[in-house]
Enzyme design. Structure first.
Site, PDB file in Angstrom:
ATOM      1  N   ASP A   9       0.873  -1.173   0.000  1.00  0.00           N
ATOM      2  CA  ASP A   9       0.000   0.000   0.000  1.00  0.00           C
ATOM      3  C   ASP A   9       0.916   1.231   0.000  1.00  0.00           C
ATOM      4  OD1 ASP A   9       0.937   0.241   2.599  1.00  0.00           O
ATOM      5  OD2 ASP A   9      -1.042   0.332   3.535  1.00  0.00           O
ATOM      6  N   CYS A  65       3.502  -3.038   3.946  1.00  0.00           N
ATOM      7  CA  CYS A  65       2.647  -1.914   4.323  1.00  0.00           C
ATOM      8  C   CYS A  65       3.405  -1.111   5.387  1.00  0.00           C
ATOM      9  CB  CYS A  65       1.255  -2.366   4.776  1.00  0.00           C
ATOM     10  SG  CYS A  65       1.186  -3.397   6.252  1.00  0.00           S
ATOM     11  N   THR A  67       3.292  -1.228   8.707  1.00  0.00           N
ATOM     12  CA  THR A  67       3.800  -2.092   9.783  1.00  0.00           C
ATOM     13  C   THR A  67       4.087  -3.520   9.328  1.00  0.00           C
ATOM     14  OG1 THR A  67       1.550  -2.751  10.347  1.00  0.00           O
ATOM     15  CG2 THR A  67       2.462  -0.851  11.539  1.00  0.00           C
ATOM     16  N   HIS A  98      10.572 -24.010   8.824  1.00  0.00           N
ATOM     17  CA  HIS A  98       9.591 -24.772   9.600  1.00  0.00           C
ATOM     18  C   HIS A  98       8.148 -24.549   9.170  1.00  0.00           C
ATOM     19  CE1 HIS A  98      12.310 -25.569  13.380  1.00  0.00           C
ATOM     20  NE2 HIS A  98      12.879 -25.930  12.241  1.00  0.00           N
ATOM     21  N   HIS A 133       7.578 -31.009  10.073  1.00  0.00           N
ATOM     22  CA  HIS A 133       6.988 -29.679   9.880  1.00  0.00           C
ATOM     23  C   HIS A 133       5.838 -29.728   8.877  1.00  0.00           C
ATOM     24  CE1 HIS A 133      10.177 -28.215  12.343  1.00  0.00           C
ATOM     25  NE2 HIS A 133      11.079 -28.701  11.518  1.00  0.00           N
TER      26      HIS A 133
HETATM   27  C1  RB5 Z   1      -1.615   2.854   6.438  1.00  0.00           C
HETATM   28  O1  RB5 Z   1      -1.607   4.073   7.091  1.00  0.00           O
HETATM   29  C2  RB5 Z   1      -1.304   1.735   7.412  1.00  0.00           C
HETATM   30  O2  RB5 Z   1      -2.378   1.538   8.261  1.00  0.00           O
HETATM   31  C3  RB5 Z   1      -0.954   0.465   6.665  1.00  0.00           C
HETATM   32  O3  RB5 Z   1       0.137   0.706   5.827  1.00  0.00           O
HETATM   33  C4  RB5 Z   1      -0.547  -0.731   7.511  1.00  0.00           C
HETATM   34  O4  RB5 Z   1       0.441  -0.375   8.426  1.00  0.00           O
HETATM   35  C5  RB5 Z   1      -1.630  -1.496   8.103  1.00  0.00           C
HETATM   36  O5  RB5 Z   1      -1.418  -2.481   8.837  1.00  0.00           O
END
Ligand code: RB5
Length: 140
Positions: A9, A65, A67, A98, A133
């Site tokens: 994203d 993304c 996080t 695994h 596994h």
């Molecule tokens: C976008 O702001 C953010 O929420 C997305 O990139 C991601 O971290 C979601 O888990």
């Protein structure tokens, strides 16, 4: 090395572009499923695109993304996907060895570029160990 498909994203766009350049410099075939700018967009759309293609074409996927967490939650909703959110190389190695992970998830706002590329290289170069596994994966 088989083809890698990748998507992000807006929160993972810059790291995705860096990973694409890194893979191309190693002559790894990589296909970009979007997004194509830092304009705000919805990560579940890209997670689903890549997850469905991983299942259909038996390739590996990378999702980025902000996080790495949203992408992993969304991708793991697709049957057969084992998406692993990694922030260290030991986890990247073990989740291939695994868990036979088929999608790697990274967070651009969490993991610096140098470590992220090491995680990608480790994940791509580690083989699944099979055996006990596989039995456990079959139980999922
Ligand atoms: C976008 O702001 C953010 O929420 C997305 O990139 C991601 O971290 C979601 O888990």
């Amino acid at each position: 090395m088989q083809k890698i498909i990748i998507a992000s994203d807006h929160g993972g766009y810059n790291l995705k572009q860096t990973i694409i350049s890194h893979l191309k410099s190693k002559n790894i075939d990589v296909e970009d499923y979007g997004c194509y700018s830092t304009e705000s967009c919805d990560y579940p759309i890209y997670a689903r695109l890549v997850a469905e293609e991983v299942m259909k074409s038996h390739v590996y996927g990378i999702l980025v993304c902000g996080t790495g967490i949203g992408m992993s939650i969304a991708a793991n909703k697709i049957k057969g996907i084992r998406a692993s959110h990694c922030t260290d190389t030991f986890s990247a190695k073990m989740t291939r060895a695994h868990n036979n992970s088929n999608i790697l998830c990274l967070g651009e706002r969490i993991t610096g570029v140098g470590l992220a590329l090491d995680i990608v290289d480790t994940w791509l170069s580690t083989e699944f160990e099979g055996g006990r596994h596989q039995k456990r994966i079959d139980m999922i």
